[in-house]
Design a protein around this motif. Structure first.
Motif, PDB file in Angstrom:
ATOM      1  N   GLN A 125       0.872  -1.165   0.000  1.00  0.00           N
ATOM      2  CA  GLN A 125       0.000   0.000   0.000  1.00  0.00           C
ATOM      3  C   GLN A 125       0.914   1.220   0.000  1.00  0.00           C
ATOM      4  OE1 GLN A 125      -3.231   0.274   2.883  1.00  0.00           O
ATOM      5  NE2 GLN A 125      -3.026  -1.919   3.257  1.00  0.00           N
ATOM      6  N   PHE A 127       2.277   4.087   1.692  1.00  0.00           N
ATOM      7  CA  PHE A 127       2.342   4.603   3.057  1.00  0.00           C
ATOM      8  C   PHE A 127       3.675   5.306   3.267  1.00  0.00           C
ATOM      9  CE2 PHE A 127       4.127   0.289   3.570  1.00  0.00           C
ATOM     10  CZ  PHE A 127       5.231   0.507   4.374  1.00  0.00           C
ATOM     11  N   VAL A 141      -1.189   6.364   5.719  1.00  0.00           N
ATOM     12  CA  VAL A 141      -1.516   5.404   4.664  1.00  0.00           C
ATOM     13  C   VAL A 141      -2.537   6.081   3.757  1.00  0.00           C
ATOM     14  CG1 VAL A 141      -2.422   3.098   4.138  1.00  0.00           C
ATOM     15  CG2 VAL A 141      -1.163   3.482   6.277  1.00  0.00           C
ATOM     16  N   GLU A 142      -2.266   6.062   2.473  1.00  0.00           N
ATOM     17  CA  GLU A 142      -3.186   6.688   1.520  1.00  0.00           C
ATOM     18  C   GLU A 142      -4.474   5.872   1.404  1.00  0.00           C
ATOM     19  OE1 GLU A 142      -2.895   9.613   0.235  1.00  0.00           O
ATOM     20  OE2 GLU A 142      -0.748  10.002   0.409  1.00  0.00           O
ATOM     21  N   GLU A 143      -5.573   6.576   1.243  1.00  0.00           N
ATOM     22  CA  GLU A 143      -6.876   5.929   1.020  1.00  0.00           C
ATOM     23  C   GLU A 143      -6.889   5.199  -0.317  1.00  0.00           C
ATOM     24  OE1 GLU A 143      -9.934   6.229   2.876  1.00  0.00           O
ATOM     25  OE2 GLU A 143      -8.764   7.067   4.527  1.00  0.00           O
ATOM     26  N   SER A 144      -6.263   5.810  -1.324  1.00  0.00           N
ATOM     27  CA  SER A 144      -6.236   5.255  -2.675  1.00  0.00           C
ATOM     28  C   SER A 144      -4.788   5.132  -3.130  1.00  0.00           C
ATOM     29  CB  SER A 144      -6.990   6.198  -3.625  1.00  0.00           C
ATOM     30  OG  SER A 144      -6.664   5.913  -4.965  1.00  0.00           O
ATOM     31  N   GLU A 147      -3.159   8.118  -4.964  1.00  0.00           N
ATOM     32  CA  GLU A 147      -2.931   9.390  -4.264  1.00  0.00           C
ATOM     33  C   GLU A 147      -1.571   9.347  -3.570  1.00  0.00           C
ATOM     34  OE1 GLU A 147      -5.068  12.096  -4.045  1.00  0.00           O
ATOM     35  OE2 GLU A 147      -6.292  11.054  -5.524  1.00  0.00           O
ATOM     36  N   ALA A 150      -0.997  12.419   1.669  1.00  0.00           N
ATOM     37  CA  ALA A 150      -0.744  12.169   3.086  1.00  0.00           C
ATOM     38  C   ALA A 150       0.618  11.524   3.312  1.00  0.00           C
ATOM     39  CB  ALA A 150      -1.839  11.275   3.668  1.00  0.00           C
ATOM     40  N   THR A 151       1.187  10.947   2.255  1.00  0.00           N
ATOM     41  CA  THR A 151       2.453  10.210   2.376  1.00  0.00           C
ATOM     42  C   THR A 151       3.590  10.880   1.618  1.00  0.00           C
ATOM     43  OG1 THR A 151       1.911   8.864   0.449  1.00  0.00           O
ATOM     44  CG2 THR A 151       1.207   8.022   2.605  1.00  0.00           C
TER      45      THR A 151
END
Length: 160
Positions: A125, A127, A141-144, A147, A150-151
């Motif tokens: 994933q 992250f 950890v990214e939702e998708s 994307e 966030a990381t």
């Protein structure tokens, strides 16, 4: 249960390319006594990973390291030859360490594996984490998998 802030990173051995050819690096060698930014991508050379996620860390490597980070590393479930080619193609040598989690054992131990049919086997994933002496102090950890906000490097700089 997925790894979380406050947890210690599991023991693992990554494949790496050295000046002498294929080699290995353990989590002990990577994390013990150090502050490390580790980010994971679903695959080397994939669009988001290659054009969005990795470039921020290459561009901001000096700024991140100036905040007390000893090592910036990227991990992917690709072989070490692909990771080495990606490092060279990205002009990232000396800025980011490239770690091959060939069999996904590390990302599975973190419970951050990604099973996506397009890849044909488990990948990571997307992250990012900060670890001090092997203990996770920040984790995103990214939702998708498409994307990388966030990381990304900007989020890591904020967290530092």
């Amino acid at each position: 249960m997925a790894i979380k802030v406050g947890d210690r990173l599991p023991e693992a051995t990554f494949k790496i390319m050295t000046a002498d050819g294929p080699g290995e690096k353990t989590t002990k060698e990577l994390f013990d006594g150090k502050t490390v930014v580790l980010f994971a991508v679903p695959g080397a050379f994939t669009p988001t990973c290659h054009m969005n996620h990795l470039p921020g860390f290459v561009e901001h490597a000096d700024t991140i390291k100036a905040k007390g980070v000893d090592t910036i590393a990227v991990v992917a479930v690709n072989d070490l030859f692909v990771m080495d080619a990606w490092a060279k193609a990205s002009n990232a040598n000396g800025k980011v360490e490239f770690l091959s989690d060939t069999d996904a054992s590390f990302v599975k131990a973190l419970d951050l594996g990604l099973d996506a049919p397009i890849f044909g086997h488990t990948r990571a994933q997307r992250f990012a984490l900060i670890a001090k002496d092997g203990e996770v102090t920040f984790l995103a950890v990214e939702e998708s998998p498409g994307e990388a906000t966030a990381t990304g490097a900007a989020a890591i700089l904020e967290a530092l």
